[in-house]
Design an enzyme around this catalytic site. Structure first.
Site, PDB file in Angstrom:
ATOM      1  N   ASP A 152       0.829  -1.153  -0.069  1.00 53.21           N
ATOM      2  CA  ASP A 152       0.058  -0.111   0.075  1.00 53.21           C
ATOM      3  C   ASP A 152       0.726   1.107   0.010  1.00 53.21           C
ATOM      4  O   ASP A 152       2.134   1.228  -0.520  1.00 53.21           O
ATOM      5  CB  ASP A 152      -0.995  -0.173   1.216  1.00 53.21           C
ATOM      6  CG  ASP A 152      -2.237   0.894   0.799  1.00 53.21           C
ATOM      7  OD1 ASP A 152      -2.374   1.807   0.707  1.00 53.21           O
ATOM      8  OD2 ASP A 152      -3.336   0.097   1.033  1.00 53.21           O
ATOM      9  N   HIS A 221      -3.764   5.979   3.616  1.00 52.37           N
ATOM     10  CA  HIS A 221      -4.359   4.862   3.062  1.00 52.37           C
ATOM     11  C   HIS A 221      -3.803   3.754   3.603  1.00 52.37           C
ATOM     12  O   HIS A 221      -4.489   2.701   3.969  1.00 52.37           O
ATOM     13  CB  HIS A 221      -4.431   4.900   1.487  1.00 52.37           C
ATOM     14  CG  HIS A 221      -5.170   4.023   0.769  1.00 52.37           C
ATOM     15  ND1 HIS A 221      -4.901   2.588   0.568  1.00 52.37           N
ATOM     16  CD2 HIS A 221      -6.587   3.966   0.114  1.00 52.37           C
ATOM     17  CE1 HIS A 221      -5.895   1.856  -0.100  1.00 52.37           C
ATOM     18  NE2 HIS A 221      -7.078   2.569  -0.228  1.00 52.37           N
ATOM     19  N   SER A 561     -11.039  -0.612  -0.802  1.00 52.53           N
ATOM     20  CA  SER A 561      -9.819  -0.627  -0.195  1.00 52.53           C
ATOM     21  C   SER A 561     -10.248  -0.997   1.680  1.00 52.53           C
ATOM     22  O   SER A 561      -9.175  -1.692   1.863  1.00 52.53           O
ATOM     23  CB  SER A 561      -9.418   0.614  -0.226  1.00 52.53           C
ATOM     24  OG  SER A 561      -8.686   0.949  -1.242  1.00 52.53           O
TER      25      SER A 561
END
Length: 773
Positions: A152, A221, A561
């Site tokens: 990620d 994220h 996600s």
């Protein structure tokens, strides 16, 4: 943040050099040359790795007529498990090397996109903060010592979710480490046991987005997804007071490792493949991937032109589970990505928690909206309203003004008013609020258009705001045009739990069927992916706007996600509780025990209120406690996937390279529909077709009886209807025959189900059939 400045100077020098190199080499592109698998295993010596690198130099050198030029061109040499290299070369060189007999495929490097507390309670792992006796957490000791790797945007190591209080020594099998050497690097501890970055491809493709050579998460994220999968228990976590409670990952006692392969929301494929190779070699048990292509692959031949597909295949052959997000291109059909049968593909569902507020109009009408604003209006005041279409700057069209882009609104027309902005367009929702605030607006209403319908979401707005449905937007418009002085007030938002008709499928969640692999049902499973609270970076605000100075250790995000790491955490628990199971067995366990009803007992709904189907949620919404004891599983080994590839048309030569010479295609490969998958799809039924499946007993000896509901307009038959198992590990085969009914053909996909039960366990499989003739 003051401590960012020294790194920015270092980064500026690095980026300047990279930019100059990029200009000089502008006619070259990054390509991945894929050669299959290495014959040696994960414990190969450095000498063997060095010989592999040397062979890559020789192979490229044979085309460039210079080994030295090959060494300069290759920026990744994959030597651990994946055999291949990434090089910056001209297109004609790539075309020449693609003809070499040792090469499986050559792919141009592309950019992949990121697919961006209460959820574990909602899935019955706990209730009101209490661990239930039947919770998988107890069976799995909270995922103790399982290793979850996250590919990620990195990690924020200071987050309380990654503290190592009461953690034992790191498992000796772990080969990973924390490699950052810059100031403010990411350090390892007994919880966060690995941190590596990969940016060589990005430095060639888009160097401006690489902020520094580090694994630190500067966008949030990666921290959010990693903590969702394996974060520790953190009491009193919230975003500006919303969703207050104990934040936790699915496997809170697991070890976690961050592999930064994404920068500013994009992930270059050569970097992604390098991240996969490192995670496999370091000893990960689970690899979580919350990104992918914008659209499905075009055809079967492009299957190996995608880094996630390749990297995950090598992980699967090593017994590592790979979990991927399905994509955020819903609600349209045939949008699912990451659809390879050796990965678990995850759709996004809602939880029973909302963040509602109330819009009160001057005519006393009340409308329910949604927001996560951190400031509120005076409750006793009605504020004047203005439609953004009529509040634009002199040089701005009404359409552009309606989207509330930065600088489009006239402060003289907006100051002190609640501005009605249209949702959508090219302007992110939180940016619209910042545009209204900068123009002097008192608040904002985000109004859905017909396409958005009733789908509303909560955002951490910088001013009092709400989002309303399309039908409410129509009523709002009617009110505003009925009076010369429209006024309104927006109440503060609150956290509401126990929302009915939950879960439902998120509008954005990508749907099947998989156009490239129609014989495999995707997505596989749905998990919470809407308004998920998890750890976040403190490098930027939750809105990621430079002008937003707010910081929060936790943030609420939505996307597949967010659903992906929920399943990564559950797989981590299954790995701890059932270490003898294969990745396919664990996938089967979560699929065959999933729920297809909401919390009212009604069938799960889609975003529009209609009944959802298997192309929206796969086998259903995950129910972890059942998955630890599924009774039977549909198991598969790497050889099954290789056979599947043979059925797709790949050659024995290809399979020998992929398997390091260990597998050859059978003389007659079975139909692709016969892959031993927990779901059944017949994408092109003409007359009748029989599909073969195999069940393995993972529970007590028992007799299982079959029942089924045939898809509408399709006949269905199961033989035999009884399977009797006398011991653990015993396998039995059965056939499912589907028959088209001539008056029903051509209506598209229809759905049914198959259930095997011994009275205690219910082993459920979705069935989808497309009858063509």
């Amino acid at each position: 943040m003051a401590r960012r400045r020294p790194l920015l100077l270092v980064a500026a020098v690095v980026l300047l050099c990279a930019a100059e190199w990029h200009v000089v080499q502008a006619y070259k592109k990054s390509y991945i040359v894929y050669l299959g698998a290495h014959a040696y295993g994960r414990d190969a010596s450095p000498k063997e790795h060095a010989r592999a690198t040397e062979s890559h130099h020789e192979l490229l050198g044979s085309v460039l007529d210079s080994k030295e030029m090959a060494q300069d061109s290759i920026f990744y040499s994959y030597t651990k498990n994946i055999n291949g290299f990434a090089a910056h070369v001209e297109e004609d060189v790539a075309n020449q090397i693609a003809e070499h007999p040792d090469v499986v495929t050559v792919m141009e490097s592309k950019m992949l996109k990121l697919h961006t507390t209460r959820s574990w309670d909602f899935m019955d792992l706990e209730r009101d903060g209490q661990i239930l006796p039947e919770s998988i957490w107890k069976h799995a000791k909270f995922g103790q010592d399982v290793i979850i790797a996250n590919l990620d945007s990195g990690v924020w190591p200071e987050s309380t979710s990654f503290t190592d209080d009461d953690m034992g020594e790191v498992p000796q099998r772990w080969k990973g480490s924390c490699l950052d050497t810059v100031k403010y690097a990411v350090p390892c501890n007994k919880k966060l046991i690995g941190a590596k970055y990969f940016n060589k491809d990005m430095l060639l493709s888009n160097p401006a987005v690489v902020d520094a050579n580090w694994t630190r998460d500067t966008e949030g994220h990666g921290t959010h997804t990693l903590s969702t999968a394996g974060g520790s228990f953190v009491p009193r976590a919230s975003l500006f007071g919303y969703a207050n409670g104990t934040a936790k990952g699915g496997a809170p006692r697991a070890r976690v490792a961050a592999y930064k392969v994404c920068w500013s929301g994009e992930c270059a494929t050569a970097d992604v493949l390098a991240g996969f190779e490192a995670a496999i070699h370091d000893g990960a048990d689970v690899i979580s991937v919350s990104f992918g292509q914008d659209a499905p692959l075009a055809d079967v031949q492009s299957l190996f032109h995608e880094a996630v597909t390749l990297g995950s295949l090598h992980a699967a052959t090593q017994g590592i589970s790979v979990i991927c997000s399905a994509g955020n291109s819903g609600p349209y059909d045939d949008t699912v990505v990451n659809a390879a049968p050796w990965v678990i593909t995850v759709a996004a569902s809602t939880v029973d928690r909302d963040f509602p507020n109330v819009l009160t109009l001057g005519n006393s009408a009340h409308m329910k909206g949604m927001s996560l604003e951190s400031t509120t209006l005076h409750s006793s005041t009605l504020y004047p309203m203005v439609d953004a279409r009529h509040a634009g700057q002199a040089n701005t069209s009404p359409f552009a003004a309606s989207e509330c882009g930065m600088g489009t609104l006239d402060p003289a027309k907006v100051k002190g008013k609640i501005v009605v902005c249209m949702r959508g367009g090219d302007v992110p929702r939180v940016n619209k609020g910042m545009a209204v605030l900068n123009a002097g607006g008192a608040g904002m209403i985000l109004a859905n258009d017909r396409m958005d319908g009733d789908d509303i979401v909560a955002d951490p707005h910088v001013l009092p705001a709400t989002m309303i449905t399309y039908s409410e937007a129509v009523a709002l418009h009617n009110y505003m045009t009925s009076t010369n002085n429209p006024v309104a007030n927006i109440s503060p938002s609150k956290t509401e739990v126990g929302v009915k008709n939950s879960p439902s499928i998120a509008r954005f969640s990508s749907r099947g069927p998989s156009g490239m692999l129609p014989s495999v049902m995707k997505p596989d499973i749905a998990a919470p992916g809407v308004d998920i609270l998890a750890a976040f970076t403190e490098y930027v605000s939750p809105t990621e706007l430079a002008s937003d100075k707010r910081r929060s250790e936790y943030a609420i995000l939505s996307g597949t996600s967010m659903s992906c790491p929920h399943i990564s955490g559950v797989i981590g628990l299954l790995k701890a509780a059932r270490p003898e199971w294969s990745p396919a067995a664990m996938r089967s366990a979560i699929m065959t025990t999933a729920r297809t009803q909401d919390n009212t007992g009604a069938p799960m709904r889609d975003h529009d209120g209609k009944e959802a189907n298997a192309f929206a949620y796969g086998a259903g919404n995950v129910h972890p406690n059942r998955a630890v004891d599924p009774g039977l599983v549909y198991d598969a080994a790497p050889e099954d996937y290789f056979t599947f590839l043979c059925s797709m048309g790949f050659s024995t030569a290809d399979m020998k390279r992929l398997s390091a010479g260990k597998f050859a295609c059978p003389a007659k490969a079975p139909p692709m529909e016969d892959l031993n998958y927990p779901s059944i799809v017949v994408p092109s039924l003409r007359g009748s077709q029989t599909v073969v499946r195999r069940l393995k007993n993972v529970g007590r000896p028992a007799k299982y009886l079959a029942s089924w509901r045939a898809p509408i307009g399709v006949g269905m038959e199961v033989k035999p209807t009884v399977l009797e198992f006398s011991k653990i590990g015993e396998e039995k085969t059965f056939n499912v025959t589907v028959m088209s009914q001539k008056d029903k053909v051509g209506i598209g996909y229809v759905f049914g189900k198959l259930v095997w039960t011994d009275g205690t366990h219910y082993v459920r499989s979705p069935v989808a059939v497309n009858a063509l003739a």
